[in-house]
Design an enzyme around this catalytic site. Structure first.
Site, PDB file in Angstrom:
ATOM      1  N   TYR A 142       0.825  -1.211   0.000  1.00 60.93           N
ATOM      2  CA  TYR A 142       0.000   0.000   0.000  1.00 60.93           C
ATOM      3  C   TYR A 142       0.862   1.265   0.000  1.00 60.93           C
ATOM      4  O   TYR A 142       0.420   2.314  -0.454  1.00 60.93           O
ATOM      5  CB  TYR A 142      -0.891   0.048   1.243  1.00 60.93           C
ATOM      6  N   ASP A 222      -2.859 -18.332   0.925  1.00 66.56           N
ATOM      7  CA  ASP A 222      -3.880 -19.020   0.121  1.00 66.56           C
ATOM      8  C   ASP A 222      -4.568 -20.100   0.957  1.00 66.56           C
ATOM      9  O   ASP A 222      -5.791 -20.246   0.939  1.00 66.56           O
ATOM     10  CB  ASP A 222      -3.287 -19.588  -1.177  1.00 66.56           C
ATOM     11  N   ASP A 246      -6.208  -7.061   4.329  1.00 67.18           N
ATOM     12  CA  ASP A 246      -7.356  -6.405   3.708  1.00 67.18           C
ATOM     13  C   ASP A 246      -8.292  -7.463   3.138  1.00 67.18           C
ATOM     14  O   ASP A 246      -9.500  -7.457   3.378  1.00 67.18           O
ATOM     15  CB  ASP A 246      -6.862  -5.457   2.605  1.00 67.18           C
TER      16      ASP A 246
HETATM   17  C1  IPM Z   1     -10.337  -1.104   4.245  1.00 64.36           C
HETATM   18  C2  IPM Z   1     -10.603  -0.551   2.876  1.00 64.36           C
HETATM   19  C3  IPM Z   1      -9.433   0.333   2.470  1.00 64.36           C
HETATM   20  C4  IPM Z   1      -8.193  -0.527   2.395  1.00 64.36           C
HETATM   21  C5  IPM Z   1      -9.638   1.121   1.158  1.00 64.36           C
HETATM   22  C6  IPM Z   1     -10.918   1.932   1.168  1.00 64.36           C
HETATM   23  C7  IPM Z   1      -8.452   1.988   0.849  1.00 64.36           C
HETATM   24  O1  IPM Z   1     -10.830  -1.553   1.941  1.00 64.36           O
HETATM   25  O2  IPM Z   1     -10.252  -0.333   5.203  1.00 64.36           O
HETATM   26  O3  IPM Z   1     -10.212  -2.332   4.370  1.00 64.36           O
HETATM   27  O4  IPM Z   1      -7.926  -1.165   1.375  1.00 64.36           O
HETATM   28  O5  IPM Z   1      -7.462  -0.572   3.381  1.00 64.36           O
HETATM   29 MN    MN Z   2     -10.773  -3.562   2.780  1.00 65.56          MN
END
Ligand code: IPM
Ligand code: MN
Length: 357
Positions: A142, A222, A246
């Site tokens: 990220y 996985d 995520d």
């Molecule tokens: C989350 C969301 C966020 C992420 C997005 C909106 C950037 O999906 O908080 O899980 O990917 O972290």
């Molecule tokens: Mn998310």
């Protein structure tokens, strides 16, 4: 106790669900004798519209000066199919995480007995699920650099980067929570392929040695995705890097029936943030139909994690459980019964807290 909170409703259904969670928070403070003050600020698409910035400096200052942040959701469909947009609401959320140093996102997944039939999984698979996902939140792919496009635009790249220190602090946190729970940590990685995952595993193995009273297991992501839906009850604390977390937490969230039920806490260096795990659900915005429970339960986490007020958190949880048992639920979980409005559910839970002896 004096509690100063920043309220960041964001986009879509954000203002509605946060409104209900705030009302619940006020009822709890009244009942337990806390002195609550709160201030609203802009974040997400609505902040881009007003200030050209999804996480304006003023909002950041307010968060820094507050004891906790109650957050709604961000996102607007006008950005979703527009890959060339220069500023995106999501940058607001990522910017907030980075600037507040929120390196750990904690997502507890528990079942509500009267809702188990809403799960896409069989009752006997789901029953007794009680796990906690800990997702690293301020590093990995990220945030890693370089990230971008080649000059001709035909090649794109993101970079996954982790330092030992970043892995260490989150893995240690997982052990801390496991010790208060069922004493098992599952470290999830892709160490058979990724270099960053091998660092994760190396660091986790060292920390595991320092914690002989806790059972540690290592599984590939996985396999974890499969086991989560096959044997959700075998997990206690899961810890993983940003993007795996995520994806796995969205998967884990439906085990219990509805994405509309699950809260989260993001903690780290500065002020902690409490938010539902679902998004801004723009189709429902302004209709008073969204499920406020995930945000109300996020307020419960706020009392516990930010203020150490466990009685207060428990009171919210009891009120939410009572509302579900009484069938006072929004359309996503109403089981063919009457669907209540977002504000009706919030009001019922608020009244329950005020009246409970
Ligand atoms: C989350 C969301 C966020 C992420 C997005 C909106 C950037 O999906 O908080 O899980 O990917 O972290
Ligand atoms: Mn998310």
């Amino acid at each position: 106790m004096k509690l100063k909170i920043a309220v960041l409703p964001g986009d879509g259904i954000g203002p509605e669900i946060v409104g209900q969670a705030l009302q619940v928070t006020e009822a709890v403070c009244k009942r337990f004798g806390h002195d609550l003050s709160h201030q609203h600020a802009w974040v997400g698409a609505c902040a881009i519209d007003r200030f050209g910035n999804p996480y304006p400096e003023e909002t950041h200052q307010l968060c820094m000066e507050s004891d906790a942040v109650l957050f709604g959701a961000i996102g607007d469909p006008k950005y979703d199919n527009n890959p060339s947009a220069k500023v995106r609401p999501e940058q607001g959320l990522l910017g907030m995480r980075k600037q507040l140093g929120l390196y750990a996102n904690i997502r507890p997944v528990t079942t509500f007995p009267s809702l188990i039939h809403k799960s896409p999984l069989r009752q006997e698979v789901v029953e007794g699920t009680d796990l906690m996902c800990i997702r690293e939140l301020t590093s990995g792919i990220y945030f890693g650099r370089p990230q971008g496009r080649s000059e001709d635009g035909n090649i794109a790249y993101d970079t996954c980067v982790y330092s030992r220190e970043e892995v260490e602090r989150i893995v240690r946190l997982a052990y801390k929570y496991a010790r208060q729970r069922h004493k098992k940590v599952t470290v999830i990685d892709k160490a058979n392929v990724l270099c960053t995952s091998r660092l994760w595993r190396e660091v986790a193995q060292e920390i595991a040695k320092e914690n002989p009273d806790i059972t540690t297991e290592y599984i590939f992501v996985d396999n974890a995705a499969m086991q989560l839906v096959q044997f959700p009850t075998r997990f206690d604390v899961l810890v993983t890097e940003n993007m795996f977390g995520d994806i796995l937490t969205d998967e884990a969230s439906v085990i219990t029936g509805s994405l509309g039920m699950l809260p989260s806490a993001s903690i780290g260096i500065h002020t902690s943030v409490f938010e539902p795990i679902h998004g801004s659900y723009p189709q429902a915005a302004g209709k008073d139909i969204a499920n406020p429970v995930a945000t109300i339960l996020s307020a419960a986490l706020m009392f516990e994690y930010a203020f150490g007020l466990t009685e207060e958190g428990a009171a919210i949880r009891r009120a939410v459980a009572a509302s579900i048992d009484a069938g006072i639920t929004t359309e996503d979980i109403c089981r063919g019964n009457k669907a209540y409005k977002c504000s009706e559910v919030g009001q019922w839970i608020t009244d329950y807290i005020a009246k409970e002896k």
